[in-house]
Write a protein that holds these residues in place. Structure first.
Motif, PDB file in Angstrom:
ATOM      1  N   ALA A  10      -1.579 -17.267 -14.513  1.00 16.43           N
ATOM      2  CA  ALA A  10      -1.943 -16.641 -15.778  1.00 16.43           C
ATOM      3  C   ALA A  10      -1.478 -17.527 -16.938  1.00 16.43           C
ATOM      4  N   ILE A  11      -2.284 -17.590 -17.972  1.00 17.27           N
ATOM      5  CA  ILE A  11      -1.969 -18.417 -19.139  1.00 17.27           C
ATOM      6  C   ILE A  11      -1.845 -17.506 -20.366  1.00 17.27           C
ATOM      7  N   GLU A  12      -0.732 -17.626 -21.039  1.00 18.98           N
ATOM      8  CA  GLU A  12      -0.535 -16.938 -22.312  1.00 18.98           C
ATOM      9  C   GLU A  12      -0.259 -17.985 -23.392  1.00 18.98           C
ATOM     10  N   LEU A  13      -1.030 -17.921 -24.461  1.00 19.60           N
ATOM     11  CA  LEU A  13      -0.935 -18.931 -25.505  1.00 19.60           C
ATOM     12  C   LEU A  13      -0.126 -18.415 -26.689  1.00 19.60           C
ATOM     13  N   THR A  14       0.657 -19.321 -27.280  1.00 17.10           N
ATOM     14  CA  THR A  14       1.282 -19.013 -28.553  1.00 17.10           C
ATOM     15  C   THR A  14       0.236 -19.182 -29.657  1.00 17.10           C
ATOM     16  N   GLU A  15       0.538 -18.681 -30.838  1.00 15.85           N
ATOM     17  CA  GLU A  15      -0.402 -18.824 -31.947  1.00 15.85           C
ATOM     18  C   GLU A  15      -0.658 -20.294 -32.283  1.00 15.85           C
ATOM     19  N   ASP A  16       0.411 -21.110 -32.254  1.00 15.77           N
ATOM     20  CA  ASP A  16       0.255 -22.533 -32.545  1.00 15.77           C
ATOM     21  C   ASP A  16      -0.595 -23.222 -31.496  1.00 15.77           C
ATOM     22  N   LEU A  42      -8.737 -22.205 -23.286  1.00 13.91           N
ATOM     23  CA  LEU A  42      -8.995 -21.023 -24.122  1.00 13.91           C
ATOM     24  C   LEU A  42      -9.679 -19.928 -23.321  1.00 13.91           C
ATOM     25  N   ALA A  43     -10.634 -20.327 -22.444  1.00 15.11           N
ATOM     26  CA  ALA A  43     -11.317 -19.336 -21.613  1.00 15.11           C
ATOM     27  C   ALA A  43     -10.371 -18.732 -20.585  1.00 15.11           C
ATOM     28  N   VAL A  44      -9.516 -19.563 -20.022  1.00 14.89           N
ATOM     29  CA  VAL A  44      -8.542 -19.070 -19.038  1.00 14.89           C
ATOM     30  C   VAL A  44      -7.601 -18.062 -19.681  1.00 14.89           C
ATOM     31  N   ALA A  45      -7.188 -18.341 -20.919  1.00 10.80           N
ATOM     32  CA  ALA A  45      -6.260 -17.446 -21.604  1.00 10.80           C
ATOM     33  C   ALA A  45      -6.888 -16.087 -21.883  1.00 10.80           C
ATOM     34  N   GLU A  46      -8.222 -16.040 -21.992  1.00  8.99           N
ATOM     35  CA  GLU A  46      -8.891 -14.766 -22.211  1.00  8.99           C
ATOM     36  C   GLU A  46      -8.972 -13.935 -20.942  1.00  8.99           C
ATOM     37  N   GLY A  47      -8.637 -14.529 -19.791  1.00  8.05           N
ATOM     38  CA  GLY A  47      -8.710 -13.834 -18.515  1.00  8.05           C
ATOM     39  C   GLY A  47      -9.990 -14.168 -17.775  1.00  8.05           C
ATOM     40  N   GLY A  48     -10.055 -13.848 -16.534  1.00  8.32           N
ATOM     41  CA  GLY A  48     -11.235 -14.127 -15.741  1.00  8.32           C
ATOM     42  C   GLY A  48     -10.954 -15.108 -14.625  1.00  8.32           C
ATOM     43  N   ALA A  49     -11.798 -15.063 -13.607  1.00  7.54           N
ATOM     44  CA  ALA A  49     -11.626 -15.928 -12.445  1.00  7.54           C
ATOM     45  C   ALA A  49     -12.133 -17.334 -12.745  1.00  7.54           C
ATOM     46  N   ASN A  50     -11.596 -18.305 -11.977  1.00  5.59           N
ATOM     47  CA  ASN A  50     -12.014 -19.695 -12.160  1.00  5.59           C
ATOM     48  C   ASN A  50     -13.513 -19.870 -11.959  1.00  5.59           C
TER      49      ASN A  50
END
Length: 360
Positions: A10-16, A42-50
């Protein structure tokens, strides 16, 4: 049964991080590879399978998985290509900066511009290195182009008027680009031209004998590419009016005639104004001052010069006139229209950008 392969991270992005990735994804100066990697993360951070992300972005599922794991491990630094192996750079940034700045802002004492050898001697580097720096920054100090910014107060209106005629000509009208090619010389070489042979180009003497001149009037139909011409001994207002009369007889009477021409004084005499009052279907459109390049007939004159006049020899004006007439007749049998591509906004925007650049 447990699914084979690497587990999804899972990828979680900071605002920066999100702001940086969005900037990389849309910035024109980013490489295509970096922009794609940024879109993947960016797409990974929104969720969803590869698999779903790969299908949406048009890449392989393994590519999505690779950059998911790379970002999870190294964050933004993981998306940038690692330095390629090879010899370390021996020229420091300060030397490169000095070469670029001096090339742009200075000149040697004994010349108008730097050469690779003089610049290399000044900084104690090889001329090949100077050449590489110049190529990297697009510098060509040995070249000099010409320019002339038109001082015409009606520049914008004239540009829009002419481009409108080229790109959207009026209905039930013929549009002609008209100009004169004065003082075409009947030149004869001092010795016969030697023909081309295998491994040997054609040869001509550098000196020549002048046998008189002739003036060529030409009107190019921008729609069909056909040309109306007239050969005369001079290019006075009377000669110009005579050529307009020839155009008047050759263009069908039911059509209006729009004529594009430059600001030559013979085009604006009282006699010409009187002629226009008697021929209401004719409409003049003048190019901007120093803007003859907007007259498409100049392109036709260039073809005449390079294809016929430049390497011809004529013993008399009569022979020159016959040669030009034959070339024009051949052209009109299979005419080639010249197509105008630039819009008025593109021309004016480029001119404005150039003016801003030279005034910084």
């Amino acid at each position: 049964m447990r699914q084979a392969g690497r587990p999804t991270v899972a990828i979680e992005l900071t605002e920066d991080e999100r702001a940086t990735l969005q900037r990389w994804a849309r910035r024109h100066s980013s490489s295509q590879a970096l922009a794609l990697r940024s879109r993947i993360v960016l797409a990974v951070a929104e969720g969803g399978a590869n698999t779903a992300i790969a299908a949406r972005l048009g890449v392989n599922r393994a590519t999505v998985a690779k950059w998911r794991h790379r970002f999870a491990a190294d964050r933004l630094e993981g998306l940038v290509d690692a330095p390629r192996p090879g010899a370390e750079r021996t020229i420091g940034d300060e030397v490169i900066e000095a070469v670029v700045v001096e090339t742009l802002e200075t000149a040697p004492k004994d010349a108008t511009h730097w050469s690779t050898r003089t610049m290399a001697e000044r900084h104690g580097i090889s001329r090949q290195t100077v050449s590489e720096i110049w190529r990297a920054f697009g510098l060509k100090p040995w070249r000099q182009d010409e320019f002339k910014v038109s001082p015409d107060p009606d520049l914008i209106e004239k540009v829009r008027d002419l481009v409108g005629l080229y790109l959207s000509p009026p209905v039930a009208a013929a549009v002609y680009a008209l100009d004169e090619k004065p003082q075409i010389q009947a030149l004869n070489r001092s010795a016969p031209i030697l023909p081309m042979l295998p491994t040997t180009p054609s040869k001509a003497t550098h000196d020549y004998v002048r046998n008189g001149t002739v003036d060529l009037f030409a009107a190019l139909n921008i729609a069909t590419g056909t040309v109306i011409t007239d050969l005369r001994k001079s290019h006075t207002a009377a000669d110009f009016i005579a050529f307009l009369n020839k155009i008047d007889t050759e263009v069908p009477a039911e059509l209006d005639v729009h004529v594009i021409l430059d600001n030559l004084s013979t085009h604006k005499t009282p006699a010409v104004h009187e002629w226009l009052l008697r021929h209401r279907r004719f409409h003049f459109h003048f190019t901007p001052t120093y803007g003859s390049w907007m007259n498409l007939v100049e392109r036709w004159f260039s073809a005449l010069t390079t294809k016929k006049l430049q390497r011809s020899a004529h013993r008399s004006v009569k022979a020159l006139a016959a040669d030009i007439t034959a070339w024009v007749e051949n052209w009109n049998q299979n005419p080639t229209p010249f197509t105008w591509h630039k819009t008025a906004d593109q021309i004016l925007d480029r001119l404005a950008g150039y003016c801003r650049a030279i005034n910084k």
